[in-house]
Design a protein around this motif. Sequence first.
Motif, PDB file in Angstrom:
ATOM      1  N   GLU A  17       0.817  -1.214   0.000  1.00 23.71           N
ATOM      2  CA  GLU A  17       0.000   0.000   0.000  1.00 23.71           C
ATOM      3  C   GLU A  17       0.850   1.262   0.000  1.00 23.71           C
ATOM      4  O   GLU A  17       0.438   2.297  -0.518  1.00 23.71           O
ATOM      5  N   GLU A  18       2.034   1.181   0.574  1.00 22.68           N
ATOM      6  CA  GLU A  18       2.927   2.348   0.658  1.00 22.68           C
ATOM      7  C   GLU A  18       3.938   2.393  -0.488  1.00 22.68           C
ATOM      8  O   GLU A  18       4.765   3.290  -0.545  1.00 22.68           O
ATOM      9  N   GLY A  19       3.889   1.397  -1.381  1.00 23.94           N
ATOM     10  CA  GLY A  19       4.810   1.375  -2.509  1.00 23.94           C
ATOM     11  C   GLY A  19       6.234   1.021  -2.131  1.00 23.94           C
ATOM     12  O   GLY A  19       7.173   1.375  -2.830  1.00 23.94           O
ATOM     13  N   ARG A  20       6.414   0.305  -1.015  1.00 27.44           N
ATOM     14  CA  ARG A  20       7.746  -0.037  -0.534  1.00 27.44           C
ATOM     15  C   ARG A  20       8.023  -1.540  -0.575  1.00 27.44           C
ATOM     16  O   ARG A  20       8.954  -2.007   0.059  1.00 27.44           O
ATOM     17  N   VAL A  21       7.235  -2.286  -1.294  1.00 25.45           N
ATOM     18  CA  VAL A  21       7.322  -3.744  -1.244  1.00 25.45           C
ATOM     19  C   VAL A  21       8.700  -4.263  -1.671  1.00 25.45           C
ATOM     20  O   VAL A  21       9.166  -5.275  -1.160  1.00 25.45           O
ATOM     21  N   GLN A  22       9.371  -3.570  -2.567  1.00 23.93           N
ATOM     22  CA  GLN A  22      10.684  -4.035  -3.043  1.00 23.93           C
ATOM     23  C   GLN A  22      11.728  -4.020  -1.932  1.00 23.93           C
ATOM     24  O   GLN A  22      12.734  -4.705  -2.026  1.00 23.93           O
ATOM     25  N   GLN A  23      11.496  -3.264  -0.874  1.00 24.43           N
ATOM     26  CA  GLN A  23      12.433  -3.220   0.248  1.00 24.43           C
ATOM     27  C   GLN A  23      12.427  -4.525   1.043  1.00 24.43           C
ATOM     28  O   GLN A  23      13.397  -4.844   1.704  1.00 24.43           O
ATOM     29  N   PHE A  24      11.325  -5.250   0.987  1.00 23.36           N
ATOM     30  CA  PHE A  24      11.155  -6.416   1.844  1.00 23.36           C
ATOM     31  C   PHE A  24      11.222  -7.751   1.127  1.00 23.36           C
ATOM     32  O   PHE A  24      11.500  -8.762   1.744  1.00 23.36           O
ATOM     33  N   LEU A  25      10.911  -7.743  -0.159  1.00 23.24           N
ATOM     34  CA  LEU A  25      10.721  -9.008  -0.862  1.00 23.24           C
ATOM     35  C   LEU A  25      11.490  -9.051  -2.170  1.00 23.24           C
ATOM     36  O   LEU A  25      11.736  -8.023  -2.783  1.00 23.24           O
ATOM     37  N   SER A  26      11.786 -10.266  -2.609  1.00 23.03           N
ATOM     38  CA  SER A  26      12.322 -10.430  -3.952  1.00 23.03           C
ATOM     39  C   SER A  26      11.222 -10.060  -4.943  1.00 23.03           C
ATOM     40  O   SER A  26      10.035 -10.062  -4.598  1.00 23.03           O
ATOM     41  N   ASN A  27      11.599  -9.768  -6.168  1.00 24.37           N
ATOM     42  CA  ASN A  27      10.611  -9.378  -7.174  1.00 24.37           C
ATOM     43  C   ASN A  27       9.544 -10.447  -7.387  1.00 24.37           C
ATOM     44  O   ASN A  27       8.378 -10.131  -7.578  1.00 24.37           O
ATOM     45  N   VAL A  28       9.963 -11.711  -7.362  1.00 25.46           N
ATOM     46  CA  VAL A  28       9.009 -12.795  -7.608  1.00 25.46           C
ATOM     47  C   VAL A  28       7.931 -12.822  -6.523  1.00 25.46           C
ATOM     48  O   VAL A  28       6.737 -12.897  -6.827  1.00 25.46           O
ATOM     49  N   TYR A  29       8.343 -12.744  -5.259  1.00 26.33           N
ATOM     50  CA  TYR A  29       7.355 -12.722  -4.174  1.00 26.33           C
ATOM     51  C   TYR A  29       6.517 -11.455  -4.227  1.00 26.33           C
ATOM     52  O   TYR A  29       5.302 -11.496  -4.019  1.00 26.33           O
ATOM     53  N   ALA A  30       7.146 -10.331  -4.498  1.00 28.84           N
ATOM     54  CA  ALA A  30       6.422  -9.061  -4.567  1.00 28.84           C
ATOM     55  C   ALA A  30       5.326  -9.139  -5.621  1.00 28.84           C
ATOM     56  O   ALA A  30       4.177  -8.771  -5.360  1.00 28.84           O
ATOM     57  N   LEU A  31       5.674  -9.640  -6.798  1.00 26.93           N
ATOM     58  CA  LEU A  31       4.685  -9.775  -7.870  1.00 26.93           C
ATOM     59  C   LEU A  31       3.533 -10.682  -7.459  1.00 26.93           C
ATOM     60  O   LEU A  31       2.360 -10.361  -7.688  1.00 26.93           O
ATOM     61  N   GLY A  32       3.857 -11.805  -6.866  1.00 20.57           N
ATOM     62  CA  GLY A  32       2.829 -12.743  -6.428  1.00 20.57           C
ATOM     63  C   GLY A  32       1.891 -12.130  -5.404  1.00 20.57           C
ATOM     64  O   GLY A  32       0.665 -12.266  -5.510  1.00 20.57           O
ATOM     65  N   PHE A  33       2.457 -11.432  -4.426  1.00 22.45           N
ATOM     66  CA  PHE A  33       1.643 -10.806  -3.388  1.00 22.45           C
ATOM     67  C   PHE A  33       0.787  -9.684  -3.964  1.00 22.45           C
ATOM     68  O   PHE A  33      -0.388  -9.539  -3.614  1.00 22.45           O
ATOM     69  N   ILE A  34       1.371  -8.881  -4.858  1.00 18.17           N
ATOM     70  CA  ILE A  34       0.600  -7.794  -5.477  1.00 18.17           C
ATOM     71  C   ILE A  34      -0.569  -8.368  -6.265  1.00 18.17           C
ATOM     72  O   ILE A  34      -1.701  -7.896  -6.145  1.00 18.17           O
TER      73      ILE A  34
END
Length: 81
Positions: free
Chosen positions: A40-57
């Motif tokens: 929601e804050e646009g900071r997901v790349q700070q916490f996750l690999s791109n693959v996980y970030a994409l899946g969660f989004i």
Amino acid sequence: MDGVKKMGGSFRVKREEMNLTLKEVENATSIRTMYLQAIEEGRVQQFLSNVYALGFIRQYASFLGFNQESLNKEYPDAFRV
């Protein structure tokens, strides 16, 4: 990355319109609250690999009822790995 922030804001607004807390979304999606908040804050790349970030989004978008193709067109940088 500005599109990621805007998309996350759209997710937050939609969640609030649905009267859902982050905890309720976590319970429904099994995505941890800290990751939902980061999306929601646009900071997901700070916490996750791109693959996980994409899946969660994608999972969060689906849960909120967003059309995946529309999101891809509106926020293309959010879906680049």
